[in-house]
Design an enzyme around this catalytic site. Structure first.
Site, PDB file in Angstrom:
ATOM      1  N   ASN A 176      -6.920 106.998  10.176  1.00  0.00           N
ATOM      2  CA  ASN A 176      -6.996 107.081   8.565  1.00  0.00           C
ATOM      3  C   ASN A 176      -6.308 107.579   8.594  1.00  0.00           C
ATOM      4  O   ASN A 176      -5.709 109.125   9.049  1.00  0.00           O
ATOM      5  CB  ASN A 176      -8.645 107.304   8.712  1.00  0.00           C
ATOM      6  CG  ASN A 176      -8.262 107.897   7.065  1.00  0.00           C
ATOM      7  OD1 ASN A 176      -8.645 106.631   6.140  1.00  0.00           O
ATOM      8  ND2 ASN A 176      -8.939 108.527   7.074  1.00  0.00           N
ATOM      9  N   ILE A 179      -5.500 113.388   3.235  1.00  0.00           N
ATOM     10  CA  ILE A 179      -6.120 114.767   2.851  1.00  0.00           C
ATOM     11  C   ILE A 179      -6.948 115.306   2.882  1.00  0.00           C
ATOM     12  O   ILE A 179      -7.520 114.935   1.709  1.00  0.00           O
ATOM     13  CB  ILE A 179      -5.116 114.708   0.954  1.00  0.00           C
ATOM     14  CG1 ILE A 179      -3.598 113.652   1.420  1.00  0.00           C
ATOM     15  CG2 ILE A 179      -4.767 116.175   1.279  1.00  0.00           C
ATOM     16  CD1 ILE A 179      -2.419 114.329   2.681  1.00  0.00           C
ATOM     17  N   TRP A 194     -14.285 117.441   3.897  1.00  0.00           N
ATOM     18  CA  TRP A 194     -14.104 116.178   3.881  1.00  0.00           C
ATOM     19  C   TRP A 194     -15.335 115.491   3.148  1.00  0.00           C
ATOM     20  O   TRP A 194     -16.432 115.571   3.828  1.00  0.00           O
ATOM     21  CB  TRP A 194     -13.270 114.990   4.695  1.00  0.00           C
ATOM     22  CG  TRP A 194     -13.904 115.334   6.442  1.00  0.00           C
ATOM     23  CD1 TRP A 194     -15.598 115.792   6.703  1.00  0.00           C
ATOM     24  CD2 TRP A 194     -13.423 114.852   7.264  1.00  0.00           C
ATOM     25  NE1 TRP A 194     -15.813 115.548   8.158  1.00  0.00           N
ATOM     26  CE2 TRP A 194     -14.859 115.647   8.877  1.00  0.00           C
ATOM     27  CE3 TRP A 194     -12.413 114.892   7.398  1.00  0.00           C
ATOM     28  CZ2 TRP A 194     -14.693 115.235   9.896  1.00  0.00           C
ATOM     29  CZ3 TRP A 194     -12.213 114.707   9.279  1.00  0.00           C
ATOM     30  CH2 TRP A 194     -13.467 115.017  10.101  1.00  0.00           C
ATOM     31  N   LEU A 195     -15.460 114.704   2.295  1.00  0.00           N
ATOM     32  CA  LEU A 195     -16.364 114.326   1.872  1.00  0.00           C
ATOM     33  C   LEU A 195     -16.580 112.613   2.236  1.00  0.00           C
ATOM     34  O   LEU A 195     -16.023 112.470   3.165  1.00  0.00           O
ATOM     35  CB  LEU A 195     -15.585 113.456   0.139  1.00  0.00           C
ATOM     36  CG  LEU A 195     -15.897 114.366  -0.925  1.00  0.00           C
ATOM     37  CD1 LEU A 195     -15.333 114.239  -1.978  1.00  0.00           C
ATOM     38  CD2 LEU A 195     -16.328 115.653  -0.947  1.00  0.00           C
ATOM     39  N   GLU A 242      -1.194 102.726   6.243  1.00  0.00           N
ATOM     40  CA  GLU A 242      -0.443 103.542   5.124  1.00  0.00           C
ATOM     41  C   GLU A 242       0.907 104.225   5.751  1.00  0.00           C
ATOM     42  O   GLU A 242       1.650 103.953   4.946  1.00  0.00           O
ATOM     43  CB  GLU A 242      -1.096 105.096   5.397  1.00  0.00           C
ATOM     44  CG  GLU A 242      -2.742 104.889   4.263  1.00  0.00           C
ATOM     45  CD  GLU A 242      -4.188 104.616   4.938  1.00  0.00           C
ATOM     46  OE1 GLU A 242      -3.546 104.340   6.695  1.00  0.00           O
ATOM     47  OE2 GLU A 242      -4.981 105.146   5.043  1.00  0.00           O
ATOM     48  N   ASP A 303     -10.883 125.679  -7.167  1.00  0.00           N
ATOM     49  CA  ASP A 303     -10.809 124.452  -7.366  1.00  0.00           C
ATOM     50  C   ASP A 303     -10.282 123.393  -8.743  1.00  0.00           C
ATOM     51  O   ASP A 303     -10.210 123.973  -9.580  1.00  0.00           O
ATOM     52  CB  ASP A 303     -11.547 123.587  -6.960  1.00  0.00           C
ATOM     53  CG  ASP A 303     -11.703 121.760  -5.375  1.00  0.00           C
ATOM     54  OD1 ASP A 303     -11.130 121.680  -6.450  1.00  0.00           O
ATOM     55  OD2 ASP A 303     -10.836 122.203  -4.957  1.00  0.00           O
TER      56      ASP A 303
END
Length: 503
Positions: A176, A179, A194-195, A242, A303
């Site tokens: 995986n 970003i 990371w979410l 990717e 942000d």
């Protein structure tokens, strides 16, 4: 535009005036953000700061910034020459995502050609990669030697922003790429934000379940080529890596290197061989934390919402080895109130999303993520309505079809007589075709970006859909209004005499 790696891409940008070099000392602490913000708002060039300086500290590596500051440079990074050509990339992805059986020899030939192009772009491994020309190990591992930006006055620390995080779950054939921003907390540790629903976090969670108490291997590529970076934020089909997709965009096979750290090599983590800098390491176990792994309090940081986000706990990534090219370039950005680079990326990638959505929902005429909506928080959809309730079907389809839109808070659906790219027309449709009680859909307890402080709790909030289409029988009992349109013959007559009217 075809290119080999980031350096080749920058050389081509420089020849066309799309990149400038600044030789005057500029600090990565706030100053680079201000310079880049002004460049981006004026659609200026990418910039290389040749002499990063922070007080008495001088850095040995230049900083690349504002690389994706215009939609044209995003298109160039994806191998296209203009924004319009990105629709072709979306059509390619839609064909790869859900290929249809050929209806004849001609279509079979096209399908074979496409399959061969994908096959020919399978990544290849190289034994002496440029990204490992220099190696820092042991006490040499020191992130303070890299000119990481501190973007805003209230930021908690320097922040790595364009790090391409490479992970692999214990049961995954494919790596995986994601970003995720990373707060530097000391010489060899960053906080990996990371979410929970993103690929890296899912890989980590699966590892913690399958291998409790075992370090989780991670590699981070800084200064990867644009196609690889953009491939990580594009909805690539699960059947395509990717890296393979990046090769299709770039026009050349992606070259990969195996990490030097034995446990990362054993996990088959492969990094872009032409990347400028590679961070290798692990998320280490911590039996005192409920997750069983080291965590730290991240933030606050300015942000893409235009606000400082609230603090939250995320895993700590310990960097054990840093490899790099000779004379490495550090690639950086900032995020803030739109416009910023994520907003520009959103406008460009919007054109990739349109064919993907149209393949699944042919009734969609256009789709638009307005940059003012902070990349993805608001979506506008125009459609060819065919029955009562059709707009609501499209709303839920957009929310569920691509994972990129699971955090979209607002969706407005209009008829195809409305130009989505013109706010005046969208507002006209909302104010004339919407009854708030009838045409507003509210959905509670849905996934929301952690950075959305407006939600009642972190990571969970509501969504709103607005049906701004003309209403059909069954949706209203009233006679519906007809738009005012001038007689075409009269328009043609006035067109013919226009130039003489005011002489």
């Amino acid at each position: 535009m075809q290119y080999r790696d980031l350096r080749d891409f920058l050389a081509q940008l420089e020849r066309t005036g799309e990149l400038r070099r600044v030789h005057q000392p500029v600090s990565p602490r706030l100053e680079m953000t201000e310079v880049c913000d002004r460049l981006l708002r004026s659609e200026g060039p990418a910039v290389v700061f040749a002499q990063p300086v922070d007080g008495a500290q001088k850095y040995d590596m230049p900083v690349l910034a504002n690389l994706f500051g215009t939609t044209r440079r995003v298109a160039l990074g994806m191998g296209a020459e203009s924004l319009d050509e990105l629709r072709d990339i979306g059509r390619l992805l839609s064909a790869l995502k859900e290929p249809e059986p050929p209806r004849g020899l001609r279509e079979a030939g096209k399908l074979w050609t496409m399959a061969k192009a994908v096959w020919d772009m399978a990544p290849r491994k190289v034994s002496s990669p440029a990204c490992q020309e220099i190696v820092w190990e042991g006490n040499d591992v020191d992130l303070s030697r890299i000119p990481v930006q501190t973007c805003w006055p209230g930021d908690a620390a320097p922040l790595v922003t364009w790090g391409l995080v490479i992970t692999r779950g214990p049961h995954k054939k494919r790596q995986n790429l994601g970003i995720y921003r990373q707060q530097v907390i000391n010489r060899n540790q960053v906080i990996m934000r990371w979410l929970a629903h993103r690929g890296g976090a899912l890989d980590f969670r699966e590892h913690a379940i399958a291998n409790p108490g075992q370090p989780f291997p991670i590699a981070v590529a800084l200064g990867a080529d644009p196609a690889t970076i953009l491939g990580a934020v594009t909805p690539v089909p699960d059947t395509l890596s990717e890296y393979q997709f990046a090769g299709l965009l770039r026009g050349s096979r992606t070259e990969l290197a195996t990490c030097l750290t034995p446990s990362l090599a054993q996990a088959q983590l492969q990094v872009p061989a032409g990347a400028e800098i590679i961070l290798e390491g692990h998320i280490q176990p911590d039996p005192t934390h409920p997750s069983g792994y080291q965590h730290a309090l991240e933030g606050p940081f300015g942000d893409h919402t235009g606000y400082y986000n609230e603090q939250d706990w995320f895993p700590v990534f310990t960097v054990e080895r840093i490899t790099m090219r000779r004379d490495p370039i550090y690639h950086s950005t900032y995020t803030g109130k739109p416009p910023d680079e994520p907003a520009v990326l959103g406008v460009a990638l919007n054109e990739v999303f349109v064919p993907l959505l149209q393949k699944q929902f042919p009734e969609i005429a256009d789709f638009y993520l307005p940059p003012e909506g902070c990349s993805y928080r608001m979506a506008l959809v125009s459609m060819k309505k065919q029955y009562a309730g059709h707009a609501k079907r499209v709303m839920f389809g957009v929310w569920s079809f691509l994972r990129q839109f699971m955090y979209t808070k607002f969706i407005v659906v209009v008829d195809d007589d409305v130009n989505l790219r013109d706010w005046k027309e969208v507002i006209w449709a909302i104010t004339t075709r919407v009854d708030p009680a009838r045409d507003t859909v509210m959905v509670e307890n849905t996934p929301i970006d952690y950075l959305d402080f407006a939600s009642p709790v972190s990571g969970l909030g509501s969504k709103m859909g607005i049906d701004a289409t003309n209403k059909w029988p069954g949706e209203t009992t009233r006679e519906w209004g007809q738009p005012i349109v001038m007689d075409t013959a009269v328009k043609a007559k006035v067109d013919a005499m226009w130039d003489t009217l005011f002489q």
